[in-house]
Write a protein that holds these residues in place. Structure first.
Motif, PDB file in Angstrom:
ATOM      1  N   THR A 238      83.848  21.375  58.795  1.00 49.13           N
ATOM      2  CA  THR A 238      82.915  21.281  60.115  1.00 49.13           C
ATOM      3  C   THR A 238      82.060  20.952  60.373  1.00 49.13           C
ATOM      4  OG1 THR A 238      82.977  23.508  61.332  1.00 49.13           O
ATOM      5  CG2 THR A 238      85.083  22.634  61.247  1.00 49.13           C
ATOM      6  N   ALA A 239      81.364  20.815  59.150  1.00 47.73           N
ATOM      7  CA  ALA A 239      79.957  20.922  59.162  1.00 47.73           C
ATOM      8  C   ALA A 239      79.691  19.677  59.401  1.00 47.73           C
ATOM      9  CB  ALA A 239      79.436  21.182  57.584  1.00 47.73           C
ATOM     10  N   GLU A 240      78.463  19.641  59.501  1.00 46.60           N
ATOM     11  CA  GLU A 240      77.701  18.048  60.184  1.00 46.60           C
ATOM     12  C   GLU A 240      77.274  17.654  58.573  1.00 46.60           C
ATOM     13  OE1 GLU A 240      74.198  16.638  63.346  1.00 46.60           O
ATOM     14  OE2 GLU A 240      76.291  17.915  63.984  1.00 46.60           O
ATOM     15  N   ASP A 241      76.519  18.104  58.222  1.00 45.87           N
ATOM     16  CA  ASP A 241      76.184  17.669  56.461  1.00 45.87           C
ATOM     17  C   ASP A 241      76.927  18.903  55.070  1.00 45.87           C
ATOM     18  OD1 ASP A 241      74.484  17.316  53.850  1.00 45.87           O
ATOM     19  OD2 ASP A 241      72.980  17.132  54.917  1.00 45.87           O
ATOM     20  N   ARG A 242      77.433  18.357  55.174  1.00 47.79           N
ATOM     21  CA  ARG A 242      78.066  19.111  53.779  1.00 47.79           C
ATOM     22  C   ARG A 242      77.288  19.526  52.669  1.00 47.79           C
ATOM     23  NH1 ARG A 242      84.821  16.777  54.575  1.00 47.79           N
ATOM     24  NH2 ARG A 242      85.426  17.692  55.952  1.00 47.79           N
ATOM     25  N   PHE A 243      76.942  18.577  52.216  1.00 53.09           N
ATOM     26  CA  PHE A 243      75.952  18.734  51.128  1.00 53.09           C
ATOM     27  C   PHE A 243      75.360  20.198  51.139  1.00 53.09           C
ATOM     28  CE2 PHE A 243      76.811  14.274  51.307  1.00 53.09           C
ATOM     29  CZ  PHE A 243      77.225  14.234  49.837  1.00 53.09           C
ATOM     30  N   SER A 244      74.920  19.914  52.168  1.00 52.95           N
ATOM     31  CA  SER A 244      73.479  20.662  52.575  1.00 52.95           C
ATOM     32  C   SER A 244      74.002  22.240  53.072  1.00 52.95           C
ATOM     33  CB  SER A 244      72.380  20.475  54.081  1.00 52.95           C
ATOM     34  OG  SER A 244      72.032  19.865  53.851  1.00 52.95           O
ATOM     35  N   TYR A 245      75.860  22.617  53.694  1.00 53.94           N
ATOM     36  CA  TYR A 245      76.233  23.797  54.084  1.00 53.94           C
ATOM     37  C   TYR A 245      76.624  24.508  52.781  1.00 53.94           C
ATOM     38  CZ  TYR A 245      80.255  26.246  55.142  1.00 53.94           C
ATOM     39  OH  TYR A 245      80.661  27.417  54.869  1.00 53.94           O
ATOM     40  N   VAL A 246      77.336  23.561  51.879  1.00 55.94           N
ATOM     41  CA  VAL A 246      77.666  23.599  51.197  1.00 55.94           C
ATOM     42  C   VAL A 246      76.502  24.770  49.854  1.00 55.94           C
ATOM     43  CG1 VAL A 246      78.181  23.189  47.598  1.00 55.94           C
ATOM     44  CG2 VAL A 246      79.332  22.537  49.243  1.00 55.94           C
ATOM     45  N   GLU A 247      75.345  24.272  50.228  1.00 55.90           N
ATOM     46  CA  GLU A 247      74.025  24.810  49.671  1.00 55.90           C
ATOM     47  C   GLU A 247      73.601  26.251  50.160  1.00 55.90           C
ATOM     48  OE1 GLU A 247      72.658  25.047  47.025  1.00 55.90           O
ATOM     49  OE2 GLU A 247      73.300  22.698  46.405  1.00 55.90           O
ATOM     50  N   GLU A 248      73.773  25.760  51.497  1.00 51.59           N
ATOM     51  CA  GLU A 248      73.339  26.854  52.107  1.00 51.59           C
ATOM     52  C   GLU A 248      74.514  27.874  52.038  1.00 51.59           C
ATOM     53  OE1 GLU A 248      73.298  25.277  55.929  1.00 51.59           O
ATOM     54  OE2 GLU A 248      72.130  23.830  55.290  1.00 51.59           O
ATOM     55  N   ALA A 249      75.687  27.922  52.281  1.00 48.21           N
ATOM     56  CA  ALA A 249      77.188  28.971  52.770  1.00 48.21           C
ATOM     57  C   ALA A 249      77.080  29.533  51.550  1.00 48.21           C
ATOM     58  CB  ALA A 249      77.797  27.970  53.219  1.00 48.21           C
ATOM     59  N   PHE A 250      76.803  28.919  50.358  1.00 43.31           N
ATOM     60  CA  PHE A 250      77.603  28.892  49.034  1.00 43.31           C
ATOM     61  C   PHE A 250      76.681  28.864  47.809  1.00 43.31           C
ATOM     62  CE2 PHE A 250      80.586  26.171  47.581  1.00 43.31           C
ATOM     63  CZ  PHE A 250      81.237  25.756  48.735  1.00 43.31           C
ATOM     64  N   GLY A 251      75.656  28.420  48.036  1.00 47.62           N
ATOM     65  CA  GLY A 251      74.676  27.224  46.798  1.00 47.62           C
ATOM     66  C   GLY A 251      74.203  28.875  45.531  1.00 47.62           C
ATOM     67  N   ALA A 253      76.102  31.466  44.542  1.00 42.47           N
ATOM     68  CA  ALA A 253      77.811  31.213  43.746  1.00 42.47           C
ATOM     69  C   ALA A 253      77.910  30.480  42.356  1.00 42.47           C
ATOM     70  CB  ALA A 253      78.971  31.952  44.525  1.00 42.47           C
ATOM     71  N   MET A 254      76.768  29.095  42.702  1.00 44.12           N
ATOM     72  CA  MET A 254      77.187  28.689  41.545  1.00 44.12           C
ATOM     73  C   MET A 254      76.356  27.926  40.955  1.00 44.12           C
ATOM     74  SD  MET A 254      78.847  25.508  44.111  1.00 44.12           S
ATOM     75  CE  MET A 254      77.764  25.285  44.313  1.00 44.12           C
ATOM     76  N   GLU A 255      76.055  26.997  40.075  1.00 44.07           N
ATOM     77  CA  GLU A 255      74.528  26.579  39.410  1.00 44.07           C
ATOM     78  C   GLU A 255      73.731  25.822  40.295  1.00 44.07           C
ATOM     79  OE1 GLU A 255      76.062  23.842  35.966  1.00 44.07           O
ATOM     80  OE2 GLU A 255      78.189  24.442  36.433  1.00 44.07           O
ATOM     81  N   PRO A 256      72.464  25.444  39.558  1.00 41.61           N
ATOM     82  CA  PRO A 256      72.145  24.876  41.472  1.00 41.61           C
ATOM     83  C   PRO A 256      72.497  23.270  40.805  1.00 41.61           C
ATOM     84  CG  PRO A 256      69.909  25.271  39.145  1.00 41.61           C
ATOM     85  CD  PRO A 256      71.717  26.509  39.170  1.00 41.61           C
ATOM     86  N   GLY A 257      72.501  22.473  42.072  1.00 44.80           N
ATOM     87  CA  GLY A 257      72.768  21.306  41.855  1.00 44.80           C
ATOM     88  C   GLY A 257      73.277  20.065  42.114  1.00 44.80           C
ATOM     89  N   VAL A 258      74.784  20.969  41.947  1.00 49.89           N
ATOM     90  CA  VAL A 258      76.069  20.716  42.479  1.00 49.89           C
ATOM     91  C   VAL A 258      76.251  20.444  43.561  1.00 49.89           C
ATOM     92  CG1 VAL A 258      78.942  21.609  42.218  1.00 49.89           C
ATOM     93  CG2 VAL A 258      77.751  23.132  40.590  1.00 49.89           C
TER      94      VAL A 258
END
Lengths: 424, 424
Positions: A238-251, A253-258
């Motif tokens: 439901t995120a308006e900007d899924r790219f930003s959401y990914v970073e905010e919500a579980f960035g 838990a991943m390597e950076p920049g995905v």
């Protein structure tokens, strides 16, 4: 004894289908080579060792094996071990051959190596409607390009190809294997449960968000993890900007920049296509997780009831595992037989096929008259038309009906030789 | 265990050769389909019964056999008869598959059926330079046309194809199996000696008239017959009008009209080609006599040191013997691999390949800049050019050398993104 049927599960391809296949292949080759992809060809047989190296998963059970010959066969006959009877087999995909090809010829190949491979593969599967034991695969791969210019080009050119053959309503679903893992990690699933989670997530299209939750719980996953996961997932969807959401919500838990990597691919494809091709960042896209290491993608099409017509992704470890030399790679595989099937069913229309003219001559024609007629037809052929010169049958109506079914739209009847000049 | 080599006797095809193969195939398909030939495809595997029906001569000893699978394999394991281990094999030519295809699908096929079949065949031959265990054959056949409009069209279109791909100095040698027999009959050879006579006659190119005579005598043929034969043969070779000569010298030893049939084919091809294609009525043309029943032909080319690059003839009994339904037929087979080899060796030049442009970008480029660059290149691609966009290496000189070897003739260096507008 002569048997007119094909080998079980295989099939003859009739002229009408061949036209469609050739039309698709011509477009495909033209478009990919325009971007500097080069065609390659590998033998249809591979050494049995390469086909049974655990690269091929379930397909390894479906190999058509080729019997040894001569003295080597005799030596193996009484070993009572069928594995000893064969030294090679028919390839079941084009990936094993691509890896072997690259290992064998790397010194003579361009780098990055942009390969287009179209060829038959064989699987001794249970034959079903529309599923044969010999069929064509069509793989496009870029080896040796580590950055997302590879993904961008592959997605752009593949969309361009589908567009050019008239497949409409396409959406490129994009995800990243690292995002799938990051989301699962953030939720707190045990690592050994990841695959189970992804398989359930993959069913989202059919069972919806509630269904995914229900199946996760039923599968024995930790309830807290499931609840956290569904919260993250719901936020994603439901995120308006899924790219930003990914970073905010579980960035974390991943390597950076995905996420930024996918954002760039979206921007690049939008730029290259003038906004024409539609992409969607889809957290439910899983694909077979087997060898993918990064971006994964799939093209779904309204012309195919929303199902997938092409898919691929980045697989930076696979070729290296197989050949011993680390080689990053990214590829697309097009569902060629599905495209052919849809064109045969006229689900979408192939344009660009040549105008077909049938010239029918009467029984008064000598073979020299036919030569004169052929000669006259060459001007039409030079203009790109197909011109068939054929003797007129007694039942010319039925003859024309048959020719119409073969795609002939124009008929020229030349009953007598003296009509050649006026009729053509 | 991973093995990077191909299966013994088979080979990977590198990009440069693939371009040549595709160039030839595109021309081939375009030209034959212009005349209403339709492409067909048959599975690469055939039932073992069809491959071992004595149709394939020596090739039947070279079959790659495919192992049975599952229960059927288990049942066959202890029979100690290797023939029981397999149920199918790889095709060794395209003629057996064509016959089977026609028998299987005749109801759905046009009549006459003008077929173009290009495909891989497999023979477990001893591998030699330039001779592989998987190679491409290319057969063009007209089934169901009993008159010489078939021969005329086949010879004309095949000459047209060779001409279009730049093979120069071609002569179509034409003869008739009935003429070979008629000449031998008239000379008085015993019928069981015919094949021996033809095999010796076939060596005329190498051993000359005296050599033929010498070998005929040495082979134990009747001396009077040999002398008569050499007289007829000498007359044939030196006749001003070979068509009339055949009728006069041994027309009574054949069914009527055989020489006139060839005369018509010559006139037809001359008419269709505007006298461009050179034909020669050659009494020494034998070809494998196996299944031919009438006209036989072969195209010899100066570009191939006078050796043959295509051959064929009329075989009115073969398909019927195989399928049970009498079907007249006439066909050509083109030496595809020889053509490819000659183009690779630049013995003659392939025109029509697309201009190739390499655009090299500097390390300052983001993936978005590369997308902008790709976008700019699309105009060139739409004009039919191949445009490869690639990152510039440190050693750009070496990079360009490699690209040149791949056929790139134009280079555009774009070191910085702000040069995109001016450089392209």
């Amino acid at each position: 004894m002569f048997i007119k049927e094909t080998v079980k599960g295989m099939r003859d391809i009739l002229p009408a289908e061949m036209e469609i296949r050739e039309y698709l292949l011509t477009k495909l080759k033209y478009i990919y080579t325009s971007f500097g992809f080069t065609q390659i060809e590998t033998p249809c047989m591979e050494r049995i060792e390469n086909l049974t190296s655990n690269q091929g998963g379930e397909n390894e059970k479906l190999i058509f094996k080729v019997l040894k010959r001569g003295e080597k066969l005799n030596e193996s006959l009484n070993l009572d071990n069928p594995d000893e009877l064969c030294d090679s087999g028919m390839r079941y995909d084009l990936t094993v051959p691509l890896s072997r090809y690259f290992a064998n010829n790397a010194g003579q190949l361009p780098m990055p190596f942009k390969a287009l491979q179209v060829g038959s593969v064989w699987r001794a599967d249970r034959p079903q409607k529309g599923r044969y034991r010999q069929f064509t695969q069509c793989d496009i791969d870029i080896l040796g390009n580590p950055d997302n210019t590879a993904e961008s080009e592959l997605i752009y050119v593949t969309s361009l190809f589908l567009d050019s053959v008239g497949v409409k309503g396409n959406t490129v679903m994009v995800n990243d294997r690292r995002i799938l893992k990051g989301m699962a990690k953030k939720a707190g699933f045990a690592e050994e449960d990841y695959n189970k989670v992804f398989i359930i997530l993959d069913k989202y299209d059919k069972i919806g968000e509630d269904g995914v939750k229900k199946e996760l719980l039923e599968s024995g996953c930790d309830e807290t993890a499931v609840n956290t996961y569904m919260d993250i997932f719901h936020g994603f969807m439901t995120a308006e900007d899924r790219f930003s959401y990914v970073e905010e919500a579980f960035g974390d838990a991943m390597e950076p920049g995905v996420a930024d990597n996918i954002r760039q691919i979206f921007a690049n494809v939008a730029l290259m296509s003038g906004g024409k091709f539609h992409l969607s960042f889809d957290p439910t896209l899983v694909r077979g997780m087997g060898y993918y290491t990064g971006t994964i993608f799939e093209i779904k099409s309204e012309d195919f009831k929303g199902s997938s017509i092409a898919g691929g992704g980045r697989y930076d470890n696979m070729i290296g595992n197989f050949t011993g030399t680390p080689t990053c790679a990214c590829g697309f595989s097009i569902g060629f037989e599905r495209l052919v099937g849809a064109l045969l069913d006229k689900k979408f229309k192939a344009d660009g096929t040549r105008e077909k003219v049938a010239v029918l001559y009467g029984k008064a024609f000598t073979s020299g008259d036919v030569a004169t007629l052929q000669c006259k037809c060459n001007a039409l052929r030079e203009n790109g038309k197909v011109v068939l010169v054929q003797k007129m049958n007694k039942n010319v109506g039925f003859q024309k009906q048959k020719l119409e079914a073969e795609g002939y739209g124009t008929f020229i009847d030349v009953r007598y030789p003296d009509e050649i000049e006026t009729k053509l």
